[in-house]
Design an enzyme around this catalytic site. Sequence first.
Site, short mmCIF file in Angstrom:
data_model
loop_
_atom_site.label_atom_id
_atom_site.label_comp_id
_atom_site.label_asym_id
_atom_site.label_seq_id
_atom_site.Cartn_x
_atom_site.Cartn_y
_atom_site.Cartn_z
N ASP A 253 85.10 67.01 -22.50
CA ASP A 253 84.86 68.08 -21.52
C ASP A 253 84.61 69.42 -22.23
O ASP A 253 84.27 69.45 -23.42
CB ASP A 253 86.09 68.13 -20.59
CG ASP A 253 85.76 68.57 -19.19
OD1 ASP A 253 84.99 69.54 -19.06
OD2 ASP A 253 86.25 67.96 -18.24
N GLY A 295 76.12 70.73 -17.78
CA GLY A 295 74.72 71.08 -17.90
C GLY A 295 74.46 72.42 -18.56
O GLY A 295 73.32 72.89 -18.60
N ASP A 318 80.94 69.13 -11.05
CA ASP A 318 81.61 67.94 -10.54
C ASP A 318 81.07 67.55 -9.18
O ASP A 318 80.86 68.40 -8.31
CB ASP A 318 83.11 68.20 -10.42
CG ASP A 318 83.75 68.52 -11.75
OD1 ASP A 318 83.06 69.03 -12.64
OD2 ASP A 318 84.94 68.25 -11.89
#
Length: 519
Positions: A253, A295, A318
Amino acid sequence: MNRRKFCKLASVAAGSMAGLDVGVGGLRAATTSNPQEYPEIASSDPETPEFHGPRVIGATPGRPFLLQVPYTGHGPVTITAAGLPDGLQMDQAGRIFGKIAKAGRYDVRLSASNHYGHAHRILRLVAGQHKLALTPPMGWNSWYAFALSNTAERSIGAAEAMVKHGLANKGYMYINLDDGWQGGRTKSGEIMPARHFGNVQSLAAGVHRLGLRFGLYSSPGPQTCGHHTGSYGHEWQDAQTYARWGTDYLKYDWCSYGAVATGSGLDRFVKPYRVMRQALDRVGRDIVFGLCQYGMAHVWTWGSKAPVWGNVYRTSNDIIDTWPTVCRNSFDVEADLYPFAGPGHWNDPCMLMCGWGYFWSGKLRPTRLTPHEQLTQFTLWCMLAAPLFMGCDLNRLDSFTISLLTNTEVISVNQDELGIQARRVDRQGAVEVWARPLWDGTCAVALFNRGPHAAAGHIAKWDMLDRILPRGAAPMRGAQRVRDLWRRKSLGLIKGLSVNIPSHSAVMLKVGVSHIRDG
Ligand code: GLA
């Protein structure tokens, strides 16, 4: 008009089942889909053996390899493999394991037979550096199912359910733990599982015993998004620990990294993934690398290349189980990103919002997507060559959800070895037509109705597919063989077709099919 040449599909309401039935008489009265309606999906598999899942799979020579070959057929099924590379063997259950000795391409001839018949398939093994995820990864991720309440027990339960419900037989193979498993570090800095979570290493071994692969989640920042321990300053140590535990996939992440990021320009975004990639390359285990930074900095332009070599990159924020969010992450964000997907690197619009899960709500509940919306999501994810990660509790699957997740003709579009992401080729009001070429010279074509009412979509001529055909491919002219993939039915040799699509639903076709089978 000649019926055999111009086929019409019409939506019909039959009790609680509203399907898309071949209606040669023309379009029936339009109906708006309601939450009680279920699209028609062919759910049964033939008794004869069939192989499923990827036709091409990669690995690094000298590193542990495990693949349960996905197949169906009424048992007992005898399965054999000829032409395995040195270092690999297959057991009676169809599990290929070992370490490939040398780089190269190996065409393995798989055969399966039972009382009802035989099946054969060439499975291409590509052994070399950075050859993972040659088709989009398929599996389960714990986040939408259980959020921070996931445990080792729930995860092995998901793995067992993946086998029990026949999902593993269709190609789902990763059991990925998302946030919440981490519980601080030892004095020497080694990452530990949270006490409530249980033992990660024995969980990974249990997942492997089922023939499945095992994945973990971390963040390059000091903390993950769920405020658990991140990898910042411990990247090399964490990669070693992941490998020692038997990890096959890392979702990485961004959370909390922004506060410690250094550098400027693009390198600020690339750096945490470069650092983890360097660590992963040194650990002697194949670990699919999934980037999850929503992104930023057009990740699709650099995420798959040296020095990052990402296999999967989230392209947006998300997802959540609402129609607008599903549309944003896919139709809207992905429309221009088709040049950036291909074997080994995939655009990721996030997870499948079906079944029961927490879905960010703090308690287990059913998805808010209607059955038609779920069908649309699955169709589009297959068209987009997106990773297929089920975000639900696999121990609470109803028959609709199982049939949605296990239609092998639909999944084979997702797993197509050319790996070409679909493009939008037409728009008619709320109806969109998307298409992608497939390895066998056919095209997958999907019609979507994004509007609030049932709508008619049509393809009058196949020449709208010209722009997606690979260079040098013969154009599709005149009548083509067409198959309805969700219903596994042949529609015959037709010049075009007209479909009546319920609101927020989809039709998925294969055009140019050389051998028509009736399901
Ligand atoms: C971010 C990611 C999600 C999930 C959570 C976990 O929000 O985008 O997919 O991994 O973190 O905290």
